[in-house]
Design an enzyme around this catalytic site. Structure first.
Site, PDB file in Angstrom:
ATOM      1  N   GLU A  28       5.211 -23.708   5.311  1.00 37.59           N
ATOM      2  CA  GLU A  28       4.685 -23.910   3.966  1.00 37.59           C
ATOM      3  C   GLU A  28       4.460 -22.529   3.362  1.00 37.59           C
ATOM      4  O   GLU A  28       3.475 -21.857   3.650  1.00 37.59           O
ATOM      5  CB  GLU A  28       3.375 -24.706   4.011  1.00 37.59           C
ATOM      6  N   ASN A  49      10.364 -15.238 -10.534  1.00 42.04           N
ATOM      7  CA  ASN A  49      11.343 -14.158 -10.557  1.00 42.04           C
ATOM      8  C   ASN A  49      11.873 -13.904  -9.155  1.00 42.04           C
ATOM      9  O   ASN A  49      11.185 -14.170  -8.160  1.00 42.04           O
ATOM     10  CB  ASN A  49      10.717 -12.867 -11.093  1.00 42.04           C
ATOM     11  N   HIS A  62       3.814  -1.737 -11.461  1.00 38.44           N
ATOM     12  CA  HIS A  62       3.881  -2.524 -12.682  1.00 38.44           C
ATOM     13  C   HIS A  62       2.575  -3.286 -12.907  1.00 38.44           C
ATOM     14  O   HIS A  62       1.923  -3.722 -11.954  1.00 38.44           O
ATOM     15  CB  HIS A  62       5.031  -3.514 -12.606  1.00 38.44           C
ATOM     16  N   HIS A 119       1.231  -3.480  -9.131  1.00 41.57           N
ATOM     17  CA  HIS A 119       2.046  -3.943  -8.015  1.00 41.57           C
ATOM     18  C   HIS A 119       3.299  -3.101  -7.868  1.00 41.57           C
ATOM     19  O   HIS A 119       3.934  -2.713  -8.855  1.00 41.57           O
ATOM     20  CB  HIS A 119       2.450  -5.400  -8.232  1.00 41.57           C
ATOM     21  N   ASP A 175      10.871   3.346 -14.370  1.00 37.60           N
ATOM     22  CA  ASP A 175       9.842   3.710 -13.397  1.00 37.60           C
ATOM     23  C   ASP A 175       9.785   5.222 -13.183  1.00 37.60           C
ATOM     24  O   ASP A 175       8.709   5.788 -12.965  1.00 37.60           O
ATOM     25  CB  ASP A 175      10.091   3.000 -12.069  1.00 37.60           C
TER      26      ASP A 175
END
Length: 207
Positions: A28, A49, A62, A119, A175
């Site tokens: 799961e 995504n 980000h 992140h 970035d």
């Protein structure tokens, strides 16, 4: 499924139970009830995504404007990445600090990061596939980045991949051009800890 809080408030590591036999395995990978109990409100899924990265690809740091922000539930079903959560909330007790989790196709862990956190991840193998369950859809005008190699963040990015081969970091143009943490703070780009806390409280009270 086991869930534990990370050192950054608002981030958790999720470790699923894997059931395997000669045919393969089953697990799961996401369970709404377990996650909702940990974060204090239901996780509303708006978008999923998927990215595939060669070894050495570095994505992030980000983050999105709050409100509404963008909470993420991140997994790596194939390959391996070092996942990094950065506290970019101005005024937070752990501002500028980070925590890391290895996401791979062995332990099949996931991470959840709430709205207002940064992140990033580094791919440790060719073809590393990362999936992101997101609480809000893509909003280019409200999404930003911080230089993941900024020394102020102190992120110890691995220098070798999962196979032991040295890594050559590859960043997108966006970035690469991202500001440092200090520059982002000075420009008012970063979320405020009190405002983020208030917004998350409103989500809990709404439900």
């Amino acid at each position: 499924m086991q869930i534990r809080p990370l050192t950054i408030d608002g981030a958790w590591e999720i470790t699923p139970v894997q059931h395997g036999d000669a045919r393969g395995l089953f697990t799961e990978a996401f369970k709404s009830s377990v996650l909702s109990e940990a974060i204090g409100h239901p996780f509303e899924l708006a978008q999923m995504n998927l990215s595939v990265s060669a070894a050495g690809v570095l994505r992030g740091v980000h983050f999105a404007d709050v409100p509404p922000g963008q909470a993420k539930y991140v997994t790596c079903p194939s390959g391996a990445v070092l996942d990094v959560i950065v506290d970019i909330r101005v005024g937070s007790p752990t501002f500028g600090m980070h925590d890391t989790v290895l996401l791979d196709d062995v332990d099949r862990r996931a991470v959840y990061l709430s709205e207002g956190l940064g992140h990033a991840f580094l791919s440790l193998a060719d073809g590393s596939t990362v999936t992101y369950l997101c609480s809000t859809g893509y909003n280019p005008s409200g999404e930003h980045g911080i230089d993941p190699t900024d020394p102020a963040l102190g992120i110890d990015w691995p220098t070798t991949g999962r196979d032991g081969v040295p890594l050559e970091y590859e960043l997108s143009a966006k970035d690469t051009a991202a500001p440092s943490l200090a520059a982002a703070e000075a420009s008012g780009l970063l979320p405020d800890h009190r405002e983020v806390t208030g917004y998350l409280r409103s989500l809990a009270e709404r439900d």
